[in-house]
Design a protein around this motif. Sequence first.
Motif, PDB file in Angstrom:
ATOM      1  N   LEU A 200      40.638  25.674  64.558  1.00 26.79           N
ATOM      2  CA  LEU A 200      40.665  27.131  64.443  1.00 26.79           C
ATOM      3  C   LEU A 200      39.319  27.736  64.807  1.00 26.79           C
ATOM      4  O   LEU A 200      39.238  28.786  65.436  1.00 26.79           O
ATOM      5  CB  LEU A 200      41.041  27.545  63.021  1.00 26.79           C
ATOM      6  CG  LEU A 200      42.504  27.514  62.644  1.00 26.79           C
ATOM      7  CD1 LEU A 200      42.683  27.937  61.195  1.00 26.79           C
ATOM      8  CD2 LEU A 200      43.325  28.385  63.547  1.00 26.79           C
TER       9      LEU A 200
ATOM     10  N   THR B 131      36.156  24.283  57.569  1.00 29.83           N
ATOM     11  CA  THR B 131      37.113  23.282  57.101  1.00 29.83           C
ATOM     12  C   THR B 131      38.162  22.959  58.164  1.00 29.83           C
ATOM     13  O   THR B 131      38.809  21.925  58.075  1.00 29.83           O
ATOM     14  CB  THR B 131      37.838  23.770  55.841  1.00 29.83           C
ATOM     15  OG1 THR B 131      38.506  24.999  56.122  1.00 29.83           O
ATOM     16  CG2 THR B 131      36.864  23.957  54.696  1.00 29.83           C
ATOM     17  N   ARG B 132      38.342  23.818  59.153  1.00 30.67           N
ATOM     18  CA  ARG B 132      39.312  23.608  60.232  1.00 30.67           C
ATOM     19  C   ARG B 132      38.614  23.789  61.578  1.00 30.67           C
ATOM     20  O   ARG B 132      38.523  24.903  62.095  1.00 30.67           O
ATOM     21  CB  ARG B 132      40.472  24.602  60.120  1.00 30.67           C
ATOM     22  CG  ARG B 132      41.125  24.687  58.769  1.00 30.67           C
ATOM     23  CD  ARG B 132      42.087  23.543  58.565  1.00 30.67           C
ATOM     24  NE  ARG B 132      42.547  23.470  57.196  1.00 30.67           N
ATOM     25  CZ  ARG B 132      43.713  23.917  56.777  1.00 30.67           C
ATOM     26  NH1 ARG B 132      44.540  24.469  57.610  1.00 30.67           N
ATOM     27  NH2 ARG B 132      44.049  23.779  55.504  1.00 30.67           N
TER      28      ARG B 132
ATOM     29  N   ARG C 298      41.870  20.195  54.281  1.00 33.86           N
ATOM     30  CA  ARG C 298      43.115  19.431  54.272  1.00 33.86           C
ATOM     31  C   ARG C 298      42.915  18.163  53.475  1.00 33.86           C
ATOM     32  O   ARG C 298      41.905  17.490  53.577  1.00 33.86           O
ATOM     33  CB  ARG C 298      43.522  19.073  55.694  1.00 33.86           C
ATOM     34  CG  ARG C 298      43.938  20.263  56.480  1.00 33.86           C
ATOM     35  CD  ARG C 298      44.434  19.841  57.813  1.00 33.86           C
ATOM     36  NE  ARG C 298      44.803  21.029  58.577  1.00 33.86           N
ATOM     37  CZ  ARG C 298      45.262  20.989  59.780  1.00 33.86           C
ATOM     38  NH1 ARG C 298      45.409  19.839  60.393  1.00 33.86           N
ATOM     39  NH2 ARG C 298      45.581  22.089  60.409  1.00 33.86           N
TER      40      ARG C 298
ATOM     41  N   THR D  73      39.029  32.488  59.183  1.00 29.91           N
ATOM     42  CA  THR D  73      40.114  31.672  58.630  1.00 29.91           C
ATOM     43  C   THR D  73      39.713  30.204  58.603  1.00 29.91           C
ATOM     44  O   THR D  73      40.041  29.488  57.650  1.00 29.91           O
ATOM     45  CB  THR D  73      41.391  31.856  59.469  1.00 29.91           C
ATOM     46  OG1 THR D  73      41.715  33.240  59.493  1.00 29.91           O
ATOM     47  CG2 THR D  73      42.550  31.081  58.890  1.00 29.91           C
ATOM     48  N   SER D  74      38.999  29.760  59.630  1.00 28.18           N
ATOM     49  CA  SER D  74      38.593  28.352  59.661  1.00 28.18           C
ATOM     50  C   SER D  74      37.613  28.013  58.541  1.00 28.18           C
ATOM     51  O   SER D  74      37.469  26.855  58.175  1.00 28.18           O
ATOM     52  CB  SER D  74      37.963  28.007  61.014  1.00 28.18           C
ATOM     53  OG  SER D  74      36.653  28.531  61.115  1.00 28.18           O
ATOM     54  N   GLN D  75      36.954  29.015  58.000  1.00 32.45           N
ATOM     55  CA  GLN D  75      36.006  28.779  56.915  1.00 32.45           C
ATOM     56  C   GLN D  75      36.602  29.051  55.537  1.00 32.45           C
ATOM     57  O   GLN D  75      36.117  28.521  54.541  1.00 32.45           O
ATOM     58  CB  GLN D  75      34.771  29.659  57.116  1.00 32.45           C
ATOM     59  CG  GLN D  75      34.004  29.301  58.351  1.00 32.45           C
ATOM     60  CD  GLN D  75      32.796  30.170  58.561  1.00 32.45           C
ATOM     61  OE1 GLN D  75      32.446  30.985  57.707  1.00 32.45           O
ATOM     62  NE2 GLN D  75      32.146  30.014  59.689  1.00 32.45           N
ATOM     63  N   LEU D  76      37.646  29.855  55.466  1.00 35.61           N
ATOM     64  CA  LEU D  76      38.196  30.239  54.172  1.00 35.61           C
ATOM     65  C   LEU D  76      39.358  29.374  53.709  1.00 35.61           C
ATOM     66  O   LEU D  76      39.641  29.325  52.517  1.00 35.61           O
ATOM     67  CB  LEU D  76      38.636  31.705  54.214  1.00 35.61           C
ATOM     68  CG  LEU D  76      37.509  32.704  54.414  1.00 35.61           C
ATOM     69  CD1 LEU D  76      38.070  34.112  54.549  1.00 35.61           C
ATOM     70  CD2 LEU D  76      36.516  32.636  53.278  1.00 35.61           C
ATOM     71  N   LEU D  77      40.051  28.725  54.632  1.00 31.22           N
ATOM     72  CA  LEU D  77      41.164  27.870  54.230  1.00 31.22           C
ATOM     73  C   LEU D  77      40.642  26.647  53.491  1.00 31.22           C
ATOM     74  O   LEU D  77      39.571  26.137  53.813  1.00 31.22           O
ATOM     75  CB  LEU D  77      41.966  27.427  55.448  1.00 31.22           C
ATOM     76  CG  LEU D  77      42.834  28.490  56.111  1.00 31.22           C
ATOM     77  CD1 LEU D  77      43.505  27.916  57.344  1.00 31.22           C
ATOM     78  CD2 LEU D  77      43.868  29.013  55.152  1.00 31.22           C
ATOM     79  N   PRO D  78      41.386  26.162  52.507  1.00 37.38           N
ATOM     80  CA  PRO D  78      40.925  24.963  51.800  1.00 37.38           C
ATOM     81  C   PRO D  78      40.974  23.757  52.719  1.00 37.38           C
ATOM     82  O   PRO D  78      41.761  23.719  53.666  1.00 37.38           O
ATOM     83  CB  PRO D  78      41.919  24.822  50.651  1.00 37.38           C
ATOM     84  CG  PRO D  78      43.119  25.569  51.073  1.00 37.38           C
ATOM     85  CD  PRO D  78      42.653  26.655  51.988  1.00 37.38           C
TER      86      PRO D  78
END
Length: 107
Positions: free
Chosen positions: A41, A37-38, A96, A89-94
């Motif tokens: 990151l 998702t990011r 944007r 973190t780039s895969q777990l954050l919701p």
Amino acid sequence: MAWVAGAGMFMGLLAIAWGIVTLRTGWILPWARRHVTRPRLHGLGALATGASPLMQGLFYFRFLPSASWEVRFLGGNALLLMGLLLIATSQLLPPRRSPDHTHPSGV
């Protein structure tokens, strides 16, 4: 043993190239697109993850001045762990959301 260090350096260079491409263009490998998702990151994580085996190989072949084994071991592991945490973190954050799409009904 030299082929192990050489293979690690090669994999590190591939990860660094992948990270640079991701940072510059936002392109993600096809099998990871659905999860990431990011992308920024993810690119930073790939850079850190690739730097760890590359640095270890450079120490092994004596391209870098040799440091103590503790510095090499802990530094390499810290880079690798930091990179893996950034990728996770780039895969777990919701994802944007833009402010225009928060209320699609116009309310």
